[in-house]
Design a protein around this motif. Structure first.
Motif, PDB file in Angstrom:
ATOM      1  N   THR A 211       0.840  -1.197   0.000  1.00 22.71           N
ATOM      2  CA  THR A 211       0.000   0.000   0.000  1.00 22.71           C
ATOM      3  C   THR A 211       0.874   1.247   0.000  1.00 22.71           C
ATOM      4  O   THR A 211       2.073   1.195   0.289  1.00 22.71           O
ATOM      5  CB  THR A 211      -0.914   0.066   1.248  1.00 22.71           C
ATOM      6  N   SER A 212       0.242   2.371  -0.286  1.00 20.40           N
ATOM      7  CA  SER A 212       0.912   3.652  -0.082  1.00 20.40           C
ATOM      8  C   SER A 212       0.985   3.927   1.415  1.00 20.40           C
ATOM      9  O   SER A 212       0.341   3.244   2.223  1.00 20.40           O
ATOM     10  CB  SER A 212       0.149   4.774  -0.785  1.00 20.40           C
ATOM     11  N   LYS A 213       1.773   4.904   1.782  1.00 23.82           N
ATOM     12  CA  LYS A 213       1.872   5.282   3.193  1.00 23.82           C
ATOM     13  C   LYS A 213       0.802   6.310   3.530  1.00 23.82           C
ATOM     14  O   LYS A 213       0.308   7.012   2.640  1.00 23.82           O
ATOM     15  CB  LYS A 213       3.271   5.830   3.482  1.00 23.82           C
ATOM     16  N   PRO A 214       0.402   6.413   4.794  1.00 25.19           N
ATOM     17  CA  PRO A 214      -0.633   7.380   5.153  1.00 25.19           C
ATOM     18  C   PRO A 214      -0.282   8.791   4.692  1.00 25.19           C
ATOM     19  O   PRO A 214       0.851   9.258   4.866  1.00 25.19           O
ATOM     20  CB  PRO A 214      -0.671   7.299   6.688  1.00 25.19           C
ATOM     21  N   ASP A 215      -1.257   9.452   4.065  1.00 26.26           N
ATOM     22  CA  ASP A 215      -1.112  10.839   3.584  1.00 26.26           C
ATOM     23  C   ASP A 215      -0.067  10.984   2.492  1.00 26.26           C
ATOM     24  O   ASP A 215       0.392  12.093   2.199  1.00 26.26           O
ATOM     25  CB  ASP A 215      -0.797  11.798   4.742  1.00 26.26           C
ATOM     26  N   ILE A 243      -3.186  -5.389  -2.932  1.00 24.61           N
ATOM     27  CA  ILE A 243      -2.653  -4.043  -3.088  1.00 24.61           C
ATOM     28  C   ILE A 243      -3.746  -3.007  -2.875  1.00 24.61           C
ATOM     29  O   ILE A 243      -4.929  -3.346  -2.800  1.00 24.61           O
ATOM     30  CB  ILE A 243      -2.011  -3.854  -4.480  1.00 24.61           C
ATOM     31  N   GLU A 244      -3.342  -1.767  -2.791  1.00 24.68           N
ATOM     32  CA  GLU A 244      -4.288  -0.678  -2.561  1.00 24.68           C
ATOM     33  C   GLU A 244      -4.868  -0.199  -3.891  1.00 24.68           C
ATOM     34  O   GLU A 244      -4.126   0.216  -4.786  1.00 24.68           O
ATOM     35  CB  GLU A 244      -3.593   0.478  -1.847  1.00 24.68           C
ATOM     36  N   ALA A 245      -6.173  -0.285  -4.015  1.00 26.08           N
ATOM     37  CA  ALA A 245      -6.839   0.174  -5.234  1.00 26.08           C
ATOM     38  C   ALA A 245      -6.707   1.683  -5.376  1.00 26.08           C
ATOM     39  O   ALA A 245      -6.803   2.421  -4.404  1.00 26.08           O
ATOM     40  CB  ALA A 245      -8.314  -0.223  -5.206  1.00 26.08           C
ATOM     41  N   GLY A 246      -6.462   2.126  -6.596  1.00 27.33           N
ATOM     42  CA  GLY A 246      -6.413   3.554  -6.888  1.00 27.33           C
ATOM     43  C   GLY A 246      -5.147   4.264  -6.486  1.00 27.33           C
ATOM     44  O   GLY A 246      -4.942   5.428  -6.831  1.00 27.33           O
ATOM     45  N   ILE A 272      -8.614   1.886   0.492  1.00 22.88           N
ATOM     46  CA  ILE A 272      -8.155   2.217   1.840  1.00 22.88           C
ATOM     47  C   ILE A 272      -8.186   3.734   1.984  1.00 22.88           C
ATOM     48  O   ILE A 272      -7.648   4.448   1.134  1.00 22.88           O
ATOM     49  CB  ILE A 272      -6.721   1.718   2.081  1.00 22.88           C
ATOM     50  N   PRO A 273      -8.789   4.270   3.058  1.00 20.64           N
ATOM     51  CA  PRO A 273      -8.753   5.720   3.257  1.00 20.64           C
ATOM     52  C   PRO A 273      -7.323   6.210   3.353  1.00 20.64           C
ATOM     53  O   PRO A 273      -6.476   5.565   4.009  1.00 20.64           O
ATOM     54  CB  PRO A 273      -9.499   5.920   4.590  1.00 20.64           C
TER      55      PRO A 273
END
Length: 275
Positions: A211-215, A243-246, A272-273
């Motif tokens: 995933t990407s990291k928060p923010d 994986i994180e969509a988008g 994921i928000p």
């Protein structure tokens, strides 16, 4: 995004780089390549060789080119000394993390000095961002789905500590996290663990979460997967890649999905928000 203009393309390593250069030119951009790492395959571009210890020279070259937009593409690797120099130039004096998440923020700070918009590579190369839900032929349900959900949620928590963007879980436990070596080395370590009998064979499904990291901004250092990810995942005995969509780049999607299907690896994107 407005129409094409003059694009300063800051490139690292990886197969997406030449694809992005070609797509930008096809779309009508004038392109100036600035390379963080030497690349023989870009010799025809006569790239400006970036010295991270001299970010002032990078800004000067972007201004000299009269860029209207900036884009970063490919994996970026920096030594600790380069990270410190980069952070100091951007005005960061606090003794806090200089990890990849922090450097993404500092990269944005440098671009604010230029007053130029930063666009994401997904705005140049179409269909790069991961979809939500399964996107391969291998079904994902039951315990495998629950393990995949655990993998991505735990990867996001690890990202909050500015560790890597990926980790591997077996059942309900984390067995390895990405470090400075990147996702490829993470998967190669897991292959060793499997060969030693530490994972697999009744220890639960093995899943890669990324995933990407928060923010994390959408235009800098997004996580990426591709056919190489699938090849190494197969060798490590991984049953699913979650994986994180988008917010995850899927490089060579058709080839990656075909390889995953052939290897019996499920693919799934989770929303994921970002926070």
């Amino acid at each position: 995004m407005s129409g094409p203009g003059r694009l300063a393309l800051v490139v690292g390593s990886g197969d997406l780089v030449p694809q992005a250069i070609a797509a930008a030119r096809d779309a009508g951009w004038e392109v100036r390549v600035l390379a963080l790492h030497p690349r023989e395959d870009l010799a025809a571009e006569q790239p400006f060789q970036i010295k991270v210890s001299r970010p002032d020279q990078v800004l000067r070259e972007i201004r000299r080119f009269k860029a209207t937009h900036v884009c970063a593409v490919g994996a970026m690797h920096m030594s600790d000394r380069e990270r410190e120099s980069f952070a100091q130039f951007a005005g960061e004096q606090q003794p806090e993390s200089k990890g990849d998440g922090k450097l993404s923020q500092l990269g944005s700070a440098l671009l604010r000095m230029l007053g130029l918009p930063f666009i994401g590579v997904h705005e140049i190369v179409a269909d790069l961002l991961a979809p939500e839900g399964p996107f391969g032929a291998v079904p994902i349900e039951g315990d495998l789905l629950r393990t995949a959900e655990f993998a991505v949620s735990t990867a996001r928590k690890a990202g909050a500590l500015d560790l890597g963007q990926a980790l591997v879980v077996a059942g309900g436990r984390v067995i390895a996290t990405e470090d400075i070596g990147g996702t490829d080395e993470l998967l190669m370590r897991c292959r060793v663990y499997r060969d030693r009998g530490l994972i697999g064979d009744g220890h639960g499904y093995i899943v890669l979460g990324k995933t990407s990291k928060p923010d994390q901004p959408l235009h800098i250092d997004l996580p990426a997967v591709g056919i190489r990810t699938v090849e190494l995942a197969r060798e490590a005995g991984i049953s699913a890649i979650a994986i994180e969509a988008g917010r995850t780049l899927v490089i060579g999607r058709a080839e990656m999905v075909a390889a995953a299907d052939a290897a019996g690896i499920a693919l799934i994107g989770f929303a994921i928000p970002n926070g």
